[in-house]
Design an enzyme around this catalytic site. Structure first.
Site, PDB file in Angstrom:
ATOM      1  N   HIS A   5     -13.846  35.793 -77.353  1.00  0.00           N
ATOM      2  CA  HIS A   5     -15.267  35.969 -77.037  1.00  0.00           C
ATOM      3  C   HIS A   5     -15.782  37.245 -77.686  1.00  0.00           C
ATOM      4  O   HIS A   5     -15.007  38.126 -78.015  1.00  0.00           O
ATOM      5  CB  HIS A   5     -15.476  36.171 -75.527  1.00  0.00           C
ATOM      6  CG  HIS A   5     -14.928  35.103 -74.663  1.00  0.00           C
ATOM      7  ND1 HIS A   5     -15.698  34.097 -74.143  1.00  0.00           N
ATOM      8  CD2 HIS A   5     -13.677  34.888 -74.183  1.00  0.00           C
ATOM      9  CE1 HIS A   5     -14.951  33.303 -73.393  1.00  0.00           C
ATOM     10  NE2 HIS A   5     -13.728  33.765 -73.397  1.00  0.00           N
ATOM     11  N   THR A   7     -18.602  40.281 -76.288  1.00  0.00           N
ATOM     12  CA  THR A   7     -19.174  40.640 -74.989  1.00  0.00           C
ATOM     13  C   THR A   7     -20.663  40.348 -74.932  1.00  0.00           C
ATOM     14  O   THR A   7     -21.193  40.036 -73.861  1.00  0.00           O
ATOM     15  CB  THR A   7     -18.931  42.136 -74.701  1.00  0.00           C
ATOM     16  OG1 THR A   7     -19.334  42.897 -75.851  1.00  0.00           O
ATOM     17  CG2 THR A   7     -17.460  42.390 -74.411  1.00  0.00           C
ATOM     18  N   GLU A  70     -12.037  39.408 -74.634  1.00  0.00           N
ATOM     19  CA  GLU A  70     -13.413  39.790 -74.957  1.00  0.00           C
ATOM     20  C   GLU A  70     -13.399  40.891 -76.014  1.00  0.00           C
ATOM     21  O   GLU A  70     -12.777  41.942 -75.818  1.00  0.00           O
ATOM     22  CB  GLU A  70     -14.133  40.319 -73.709  1.00  0.00           C
ATOM     23  CG  GLU A  70     -14.404  39.279 -72.635  1.00  0.00           C
ATOM     24  CD  GLU A  70     -15.716  38.527 -72.878  1.00  0.00           C
ATOM     25  OE1 GLU A  70     -16.420  38.840 -73.864  1.00  0.00           O
ATOM     26  OE2 GLU A  70     -16.024  37.629 -72.067  1.00  0.00           O
ATOM     27  N   ASP A 122     -20.239  32.641 -79.450  1.00  0.00           N
ATOM     28  CA  ASP A 122     -19.263  33.708 -79.686  1.00  0.00           C
ATOM     29  C   ASP A 122     -17.849  33.170 -79.964  1.00  0.00           C
ATOM     30  O   ASP A 122     -17.528  32.076 -79.528  1.00  0.00           O
ATOM     31  CB  ASP A 122     -19.246  34.675 -78.475  1.00  0.00           C
ATOM     32  CG  ASP A 122     -18.862  34.009 -77.158  1.00  0.00           C
ATOM     33  OD1 ASP A 122     -19.373  32.922 -76.856  1.00  0.00           O
ATOM     34  OD2 ASP A 122     -18.023  34.577 -76.444  1.00  0.00           O
TER      35      ASP A 122
HETATM   36 ZN   LIG Z   1     -17.766  33.952 -74.441  1.00  0.00          ZN
END
Ligand SMILES: [Zn+2]
Length: 223
Positions: A5, A7, A70, A122
């Site tokens: 991901h 953030t 993340e 993302d």
């Molecule tokens: Zn995500």
């Protein structure tokens, strides 16, 4: 699965605070700052809440079967930018370790957008998936990949057997798609998600010859 991901917040500090706030009801196993600092937030054997409603290879409870990392980056809403070298170095080390310990196959090293194409972008088209694959992490076209110049260009609104084949190939890779033979909005979103990961210089939802060839190539890869 290993799910990556960004953030999507103005600062890493704000993202860290949110990921540690029970009221926010989001979490991830790790956060990596742009300077390469790694924060371990949830033990790997525990479920973290990072995927949301998602799908990959017939599975829907992605949080139950994934490690979430993340990467601090403002994201498309706050000034999307490249992932700096120290962050990439830290990620490569951590991801290699996670993949080896959990024996995660290449086709399950994914971005959030792969498993939730209708909601998520993302880690996005500036994330260097090629470099990850060069380190043995994740799917990437083989060196003998060639673009089929005879394939028809497929786009929203079209229908027919070539669209069906494209949908079937995307589903074989893992995307949430059924073979309807109609290039509908769901198909377009899956193509966009595919491009964000595998063809980052063109993200338009059109299966031109290069995008279509890549999709068929990766669908037919050796398991
Ligand atoms: Zn995500």
């Amino acid at each position: 699965m290993l799910l990556l991901h960004y953030t999507g917040m103005p600062t890493g500090r704000a993202a860290l605070a949110r990921l540690c706030d029970p009221a926010a009801r989001v979490s991830a196993h790790y956060l990596i700052e742009e300077d390469g600092r790694i924060f371990a937030l949830v033990a790997e054997e525990r479920r973290a809440w990072h995927a949301g409603q998602a799908y990959w290879q017939q599975a829907t409870d992605i949080n139950a079967r994934s490690i979430g990392i993340e990467l601090v980056n403002p994201g498309h809403d706050w000034g999307y930018r490249r992932f700096p070298e120290p962050q990439m170095q830290a990620l490569l080390g951590l991801a290699r370790d996670v993949v080896q310990r959990h024996r995660i196959p290449a086709d399950r090293v994914l971005g959030h957008s792969d498993v939730a194409p209708g909601r998520k972008q993302d880690p996005g088209e500036l994330f260097d998936w090629r470099r990850l694959a060069a380190a043995g992490l994740g799917l990437w076209p083989a060196s003998d990949f060639v673009i089929s110049v005879h394939a028809p260009v497929l786009a929203a609104g079209m229908s027919g057997p070539a669209v069906f084949d494209l949908q079937t190939a995307l589903a074989a890779i893992g995307y949430h798609l059924e073979g309807t033979a109609s290039f509908d909005p769901v198909t377009e979103l899956a193509v966009i998600a595919f491009q964000r990961h595998f063809r980052q210089n063109r993200i338009d939802g059109v299966a031109d010859q290069e995008t279509a060839s890549l999709i068929h190539h990766l669908a037919l890869r050796e398991a």
